[in-house]
Design a protein around this motif. Sequence first.
Motif, mmCIF file in Angstrom:
data_model
loop_
_atom_site.group_PDB
_atom_site.id
_atom_site.type_symbol
_atom_site.label_atom_id
_atom_site.label_comp_id
_atom_site.label_asym_id
_atom_site.label_seq_id
_atom_site.Cartn_x
_atom_site.Cartn_y
_atom_site.Cartn_z
ATOM 1 N N VAL B 11 0.895 -1.164 0.000
ATOM 2 C CA VAL B 11 0.000 0.000 0.000
ATOM 3 C C VAL B 11 0.923 1.199 0.000
ATOM 4 C CG1 VAL B 11 -1.685 1.342 1.295
ATOM 5 C CG2 VAL B 11 -1.818 -1.126 1.317
ATOM 6 N N ILE B 16 3.389 -5.047 2.297
ATOM 7 C CA ILE B 16 2.576 -5.752 3.295
ATOM 8 C C ILE B 16 2.662 -7.263 3.101
ATOM 9 C CG2 ILE B 16 0.285 -6.026 4.290
ATOM 10 C CD1 ILE B 16 -0.229 -3.103 3.450
ATOM 11 N N PRO B 35 -1.343 -12.541 13.750
ATOM 12 C CA PRO B 35 -1.528 -11.342 14.571
ATOM 13 C C PRO B 35 -2.164 -10.190 13.790
ATOM 14 C CG PRO B 35 0.799 -12.014 14.499
ATOM 15 C CD PRO B 35 0.058 -12.913 13.596
ATOM 16 N N ASN B 36 -2.687 -9.229 14.533
ATOM 17 C CA ASN B 36 -3.253 -8.027 13.912
ATOM 18 C C ASN B 36 -2.198 -7.358 13.039
ATOM 19 O OD1 ASN B 36 -4.839 -7.433 17.032
ATOM 20 N ND2 ASN B 36 -5.852 -8.063 15.159
ATOM 21 N N SER B 38 -0.933 -8.365 10.278
ATOM 22 C CA SER B 38 0.035 -9.231 9.607
ATOM 23 C C SER B 38 -0.226 -9.334 8.096
ATOM 24 C CB SER B 38 0.016 -10.619 10.243
ATOM 25 O OG SER B 38 -1.282 -11.171 10.152
ATOM 26 N N HIS B 203 -9.470 -15.199 14.102
ATOM 27 C CA HIS B 203 -8.585 -15.112 15.258
ATOM 28 C C HIS B 203 -8.896 -16.184 16.287
ATOM 29 C CE1 HIS B 203 -6.454 -11.454 14.293
ATOM 30 N NE2 HIS B 203 -7.589 -10.830 14.011
HETATM 31 N N1 LIG Z 1 -4.816 1.608 2.987
HETATM 32 C C1 LIG Z 1 -3.805 1.402 3.847
HETATM 33 N N2 LIG Z 1 -2.958 2.408 4.144
HETATM 34 C C2 LIG Z 1 -1.931 2.213 4.997
HETATM 35 N N3 LIG Z 1 -1.674 1.060 5.606
HETATM 36 C C3 LIG Z 1 -2.476 0.037 5.347
HETATM 37 C C4 LIG Z 1 -3.591 0.148 4.461
HETATM 38 N N4 LIG Z 1 -4.204 -1.046 4.401
HETATM 39 C C5 LIG Z 1 -3.510 -1.855 5.227
HETATM 40 N N5 LIG Z 1 -2.480 -1.215 5.774
HETATM 41 C C6 LIG Z 1 -1.516 -1.770 6.737
HETATM 42 O O1 LIG Z 1 -1.149 -3.033 6.303
HETATM 43 C C7 LIG Z 1 -0.959 -3.894 7.396
HETATM 44 C C8 LIG Z 1 -1.778 -5.160 7.186
HETATM 45 O O2 LIG Z 1 -3.133 -4.857 7.293
HETATM 46 P P1 LIG Z 1 -4.288 -5.942 7.211
HETATM 47 O O3 LIG Z 1 -5.565 -5.236 7.271
HETATM 48 O O4 LIG Z 1 -4.044 -6.803 6.035
HETATM 49 O O5 LIG Z 1 -4.021 -6.753 8.563
HETATM 50 P P2 LIG Z 1 -4.817 -7.977 9.170
HETATM 51 O O6 LIG Z 1 -3.877 -9.093 9.241
HETATM 52 O O7 LIG Z 1 -6.080 -8.190 8.440
HETATM 53 O O8 LIG Z 1 -5.101 -7.440 10.632
HETATM 54 P P3 LIG Z 1 -6.397 -7.649 11.595
HETATM 55 O O9 LIG Z 1 -6.237 -8.950 12.243
HETATM 56 O O10 LIG Z 1 -6.254 -6.537 12.590
HETATM 57 O O11 LIG Z 1 -7.624 -7.525 10.762
HETATM 58 C C9 LIG Z 1 -1.341 -3.112 8.639
HETATM 59 O O12 LIG Z 1 -0.172 -2.661 9.251
HETATM 60 C C10 LIG Z 1 -2.142 -1.986 8.102
HETATM 61 O O13 LIG Z 1 -2.033 -0.834 8.907
#
Ligand SMILES: Nc1ncnc2c1ncn2[C@@H]1O[C@H](COP(=O)(O)OP(=O)(O)OP(=O)(O)O)[C@@H](O)[C@H]1O
Lengths: 398, 247
Positions: B11, B16, B35-36, B38, B203
């Motif tokens: 992004v 990511i 984890p959150n 990830s 989760h």
């Molecule tokens: N549009 C965006 N702009 C900036 N950072 C982003 C954006 N989308 C995702 N991220 C970042 O990418 C990383 C992964 O996000 P993602 O939503 O895929 O996590 P997740 O594994 O689904 O987490 P959760 O368990 O909290 O849902 C995070 O650090 C998030 O802040």
Amino acid sequence: MSGFSEWLTDVNDVQASKALAVGLPTKRVESWKYVPTRGLARTTWQPAVPQTTRQFALTGGQFVNVPTDNGLTVSENTLTGSEQERLDGISQAHGFGLTQAALEDTHLILTVQRAMSVVLNLSHLANQASSAGFAALIIRAEAGAQLTLVEQFESTNVEKANLSSLRCLMTLERDSLVTHIRFQAANTSAHLFSNLNIECCENASYRLQTVEFGSKLARNDIYIALSGREASASVNGLAITNGSQYHDTHLTIDHVVGDTTSEMTFRNMVDGKGEATFNGRVLIRKDSQRSATEQSIANLLLSKNARVNPKPELEIYADDVTASHGCTVGSLSKTELFYLKSRGLSETDARAFLQYAFAEAIVDEIEHPDIRKLVETQLLGELKHGELIAELKDSVDV
Amino acid sequence: MLSIRNLHARVGDKPILKGIDLEVNAGEVHAIMGPNGSGKSTLSSVLAGREDYEVTDGEVIYMGQNLLDLEPEERAWAGVFMSFQYPVEIPGVKNIYLLKAAVNAIREHRGLTELKAAEFLKLVREKLKVMQMDEAFLHRNVNEGFSGGEKKRNEILQMQLLEPTLALLDETDSGLDVDALRVVGEGINRMRSPERSVLLVTHYQRLLDIVKPDFVHVLTQGEIKLSGDYRLAERLEREGYEGIEAA
Ligand SMILES: Nc1ncnc2c1ncn2[C@@H]1O[C@H](COP(=O)(O)OP(=O)(O)OP(=O)(O)O)[C@@H](O)[C@H]1O
Ligand SMILES: [Mg+2]
């Protein structure tokens, strides 16, 4: 010579000479800054000829088939001093006001009698190519009267520029209620000018629901004075501007006295090379305590070349006031589009859904069910790919 | 059915996904935990075609097609469905309009005839019953004012109607009460079939107790660090991600 000069020269009275001398407003007149006047100046305007119809209509600057409903008085009487003053105020604003005054010949005066309830359906017929009609309508709603005024515009195509101007004064005596529905889907060569000057006395209520997507150029000047306590006004408007159309609404709500409320909700949706102007002004005077106003303006831009000129103006001089306002300009939400597409809707269908939703928020407020249905149907015809939604509404709405 | 190879996505400037490899065969349920932050939602969003993410490397083959070349609606037509972690509210669009339009758009691309209003209503009522949802939800605007749990049920209702081949379910269990969890879990189970695959982001083991996954993967910092069977989820529940990473 072009524009209105020849006509004004023919009329040859004091007002016409004034209008001739001042000419059409230029970009320097603040309230006409965005109005494309070239089309107006290029046509040599002739007086339009009234057409025959069975409906109560405005055609060629004349009202025909004026209804004789129970509770309604039609008069040719002269205007009251205050009505004349209000009309003069419109005339003197700029050169177009002077032109309207000079070229108007009849004033129709309609009185809705005390405590009576009347519905008026006014059709605006299209004027012939290169011709124009100017008229004034004075409405007096007596104490406790109720009026529903529905205005519609004939959409039959006219091959060249045509023009219609209506200046309307309404006086709402105490406890009266006017519901004014205006649905403008006029022919795409039409130049429409509408002035509304509304005065609400004690506990009177004026509600305007306006949907506009026709004409080449439309200019609405609306002034609503809340001059009696407990008076209220609400305006709900939608303008859909496409191709090379220009739509312009200048709206002022004036809280002349305290304990008055107003609500102003307006949405512009602009596509193609369209341009829309919305100037929404709310004035709460120094002694108008305990007044309340809500203002919400939303603008949706659908193409790169679309333009919008929104200007919210809140002028609040009293201190005990409740006011809220918001003005947004944006395009369709990417997140919403993605959600719809992820469910299998094509890009065009997804866009149509969201455009419809934007417009429907206003259309849904129309209090007259038949007109609301009509507007919805025409709205869907207006939207690219609106037929999918039309089909859905037909099939699954309860 | 789905092969993800060396998938990298970012992004803006922020990487990511840092090389995801995953094979999903027809009929399998894969749970993705981690984890959150990830990258779990990023992975599902990239697969569904959200344009906020830029794929910088790797490929995704879905039923012989290059999935990343398709527009989001083309992916839906091809049978991909994502249940959103945060379902989108669409003011002014009635749920039933979206449902009917979506069902017929997808039927059209599968060479099926369009469902008429009566047939559609019959079908949707059947699915509402499965999801234990009131018919009033049909006439409300899409997700507008729905509670968290109602939104998730609405996502699974859509899945039931659209009958995807590949379902990407992003935290469909979050925010659900115990009863709703069972309804949603059973809703997912009903959809299990030898032709259909599910990628289940979660989760909690609670959902996995109802929807038994064939495989469990742990996504950490944009990479699948560990894969295993159902027992991996149990271990995670006991030891947490830290315990697993340390091991
Ligand atoms: N549009 C965006 N702009 C900036 N950072 C982003 C954006 N989308 C995702 N991220 C970042 O990418 C990383 C992964 O996000 P993602 O939503 O895929 O996590 P997740 O594994 O689904 O987490 P959760 O368990 O909290 O849902 C995070 O650090 C998030 O802040
Ligand atoms: Mg997530």
